[in-house]
Scaffold this motif. Structure first.
Motif, short mmCIF file in Angstrom:
data_model
loop_
_atom_site.label_atom_id
_atom_site.label_comp_id
_atom_site.label_asym_id
_atom_site.label_seq_id
_atom_site.Cartn_x
_atom_site.Cartn_y
_atom_site.Cartn_z
N MET A 175 9.27 -7.70 51.97
CA MET A 175 8.76 -7.51 50.61
C MET A 175 9.85 -7.82 49.60
O MET A 175 10.33 -6.95 48.87
N GLY A 176 10.29 -9.03 49.55
CA GLY A 176 11.23 -9.46 48.52
C GLY A 176 12.62 -8.87 48.66
O GLY A 176 13.31 -8.70 47.65
N ALA A 177 13.05 -8.56 49.87
CA ALA A 177 14.39 -7.99 50.05
C ALA A 177 15.45 -9.08 49.92
O ALA A 177 15.25 -10.21 50.35
N SER A 178 16.59 -8.72 49.36
CA SER A 178 17.71 -9.66 49.26
C SER A 178 18.83 -9.28 50.22
O SER A 178 19.85 -9.96 50.26
N GLU A 179 18.64 -8.20 50.96
CA GLU A 179 19.61 -7.79 51.98
C GLU A 179 18.89 -6.98 53.04
O GLU A 179 17.83 -6.41 52.80
N GLY A 180 19.47 -6.96 54.21
CA GLY A 180 18.85 -6.30 55.34
C GLY A 180 18.64 -7.27 56.49
O GLY A 180 18.62 -8.50 56.30
N LEU A 181 18.45 -6.74 57.69
CA LEU A 181 18.25 -7.60 58.86
C LEU A 181 16.94 -8.36 58.77
O LEU A 181 16.84 -9.48 59.28
N GLY A 182 15.93 -7.76 58.14
CA GLY A 182 14.68 -8.48 57.92
C GLY A 182 14.88 -9.70 57.03
O GLY A 182 14.25 -10.74 57.22
N TYR A 183 15.76 -9.55 56.04
CA TYR A 183 16.09 -10.70 55.19
C TYR A 183 16.75 -11.80 55.99
O TYR A 183 16.50 -12.99 55.77
N LEU A 184 17.61 -11.43 56.95
CA LEU A 184 18.23 -12.44 57.82
C LEU A 184 17.17 -13.21 58.61
O LEU A 184 17.30 -14.41 58.81
N LEU A 185 16.13 -12.51 59.06
CA LEU A 185 15.05 -13.18 59.78
C LEU A 185 14.35 -14.20 58.89
O LEU A 185 14.11 -15.34 59.30
N VAL A 186 14.00 -13.77 57.67
CA VAL A 186 13.30 -14.68 56.75
C VAL A 186 14.20 -15.84 56.36
O VAL A 186 13.76 -17.00 56.32
N ASP A 187 15.45 -15.56 56.08
CA ASP A 187 16.39 -16.61 55.70
C ASP A 187 16.58 -17.62 56.84
O ASP A 187 16.61 -18.83 56.60
N GLY A 188 16.67 -17.11 58.07
CA GLY A 188 16.81 -18.02 59.20
C GLY A 188 15.58 -18.87 59.42
O GLY A 188 15.68 -20.05 59.78
N GLN A 189 14.41 -18.30 59.18
CA GLN A 189 13.16 -19.07 59.34
C GLN A 189 13.04 -20.14 58.26
O GLN A 189 12.64 -21.27 58.53
N GLN A 190 13.39 -19.81 57.02
CA GLN A 190 13.25 -20.77 55.93
C GLN A 190 14.27 -21.90 56.02
O GLN A 190 13.97 -23.03 55.65
N LEU A 191 15.46 -21.59 56.53
CA LEU A 191 16.52 -22.60 56.61
C LEU A 191 16.60 -23.25 57.99
O LEU A 191 17.49 -24.09 58.21
N GLY A 192 15.71 -22.89 58.89
CA GLY A 192 15.71 -23.49 60.22
C GLY A 192 16.94 -23.13 61.04
O GLY A 192 17.58 -24.00 61.62
N LYS A 193 17.26 -21.83 61.08
CA LYS A 193 18.43 -21.35 61.83
C LYS A 193 17.97 -20.43 62.95
O LYS A 193 17.95 -19.20 62.79
N PRO A 194 17.56 -20.97 64.07
CA PRO A 194 17.08 -20.10 65.16
C PRO A 194 18.14 -19.15 65.68
O PRO A 194 17.83 -18.04 66.10
N ALA A 195 19.42 -19.57 65.64
CA ALA A 195 20.48 -18.68 66.12
C ALA A 195 20.57 -17.43 65.25
O ALA A 195 20.78 -16.32 65.75
N GLN A 196 20.41 -17.61 63.94
CA GLN A 196 20.45 -16.45 63.05
C GLN A 196 19.27 -15.53 63.29
O GLN A 196 19.40 -14.30 63.25
N ILE A 197 18.10 -16.10 63.56
CA ILE A 197 16.90 -15.29 63.83
C ILE A 197 17.09 -14.47 65.09
O ILE A 197 16.86 -13.25 65.10
N VAL A 198 17.52 -15.11 66.17
CA VAL A 198 17.69 -14.40 67.43
C VAL A 198 18.82 -13.39 67.32
O VAL A 198 18.74 -12.28 67.88
N ALA A 199 19.88 -13.73 66.59
CA ALA A 199 20.98 -12.79 66.41
C ALA A 199 20.51 -11.53 65.69
O ALA A 199 20.89 -10.40 66.06
N ALA A 200 19.68 -11.70 64.67
CA ALA A 200 19.14 -10.54 63.95
C ALA A 200 18.25 -9.70 64.87
O ALA A 200 18.28 -8.46 64.82
N ILE A 201 17.47 -10.34 65.72
CA ILE A 201 16.63 -9.61 66.67
C ILE A 201 17.48 -8.80 67.64
O ILE A 201 17.17 -7.65 67.97
#
Length: 287
Positions: free
Chosen positions: A225-251
């Motif tokens: 919901m519009g977060a600019s920080e947090g692990l959920g933000y890392l997931l969204v940022d990784g998905q938008q920028l095409g960074k699967p490593a960042q997504i899996v790392a956040a998980i």
């Protein structure tokens, strides 16, 4: 005395090993079990690392563990990892506290009074079936996109399992032990402290663990919901920028933090349950 003297000695019980002298052995056994719990994830990670390095699998969508560690190291060096972890932990802690308070209150009311149960239980059971993501637009309209809406969403996720656990624990108290307490002329306060609380506590701890697990699940939806920080933000940022490593790392960080907080909850509640005489505790005591 012997049997010839007319007195038969009672057989002596065999010594119990591992109760006092086996404390170090029990600690060692605990470490062995902890290492055994790491066998599956570590083994799977090593197998995937070997498969990627040998060219048997592509590491583009699911990077090798070594690349994930490098990604986490980069996030840690930049300070982003610490920032996002602290933001998520603060939201989970606040939502968990509010959810536990609400779930315990309503569960105790519904368990102690049939009238209260008939009044509030159908509504809460209906609300419990609503998916977490369905609350998001409503909370944004009511509370905005800042911390209040996020913490409230987490609290909703925590409250329902705590409510069910508290209600079920109270309703499952054996009527016979209550009658025993009344036969000893215990007051209401003594009855609650000496009989009801010990009977309810084990189930309540399980409810808290379930609520904590759902709190970690709901924080992901909350941080969408519009977060600019947090692990959920890392997931969204990784998905938008095409960074699967960042997504899996956040998980992976979510999984580690979830396990650590659950272990802390179990450790904190363990002294309250020392009186339990269960098969698992007997085996642990015997080493």
């Amino acid at each position: 005395m012997s049997a010839a003297d007319g007195v038969v000695e009672a057989p002596t019980a065999p010594p119990r090993h591992g109760w006092r002298g086996g404390r170090s052995e029990r600690q060692l056994l605990g470490w062995h079990r902890a290492l055994l719990g790491l066998a599956l994830p570590v083994g799977a990670a090593l197998a995937w690392e070997v498969a990627v390095r040998a060219g048997l699998a592509q590491g583009r969508l699911l990077p090798a563990p070594s690349f994930l560690l490098a990604t986490l190291a980069d996030l840690a060096r930049s300070g982003d990892l610490d920032l996002h972890i602290r933001a998520t932990l603060a939201r989970v802690a606040a939502g968990f506290a509010l959810g536990v308070a609400a779930g315990t209150l309503f569960g105790a009311l519904a368990g102690a009074s049939g009238l209260a149960r008939a009044l509030i239980d159908p509504t809460l059971q209906g609300l419990r079936a609503i998916p977490s993501i369905a609350w998001v637009p409503l909370f944004i309209l009511w509370l905005g996109i800042f911390e209040a809406s996020k913490v409230t969403l987490i609290a909703v996720g925590v409250a329902f399992p705590v409510y069910l656990g508290t209600l079920g624990a109270i309703l499952s108290v054996d009527r016979k032990i209550i009658e025993v307490g009344r036969s000893f002329r215990l007051t209401r306060l003594q009855l609650a402290r000496r009989i009801l609380l010990p009977a309810v506590l084990p189930h309540y701890i399980v409810a808290l663990r379930s609520g904590l697990g759902l709190g970690w699940m709901f924080v992901v939806a909350a941080e969408f919901m519009g977060a600019s920080e947090g692990l959920g933000y890392l997931l969204v940022d990784g998905q938008q920028l095409g960074k699967p490593a960042q997504i899996v790392a956040a998980i992976v960080v979510f999984a580690v933090l979830g396990k650590l907080t659950d272990a802390l909850l179990v450790a904190a509640s363990s002294p309250l349950l020392r009186w339990e005489d269960t098969a698992q505790r007997a085996v642990a005591a015997e080493g």
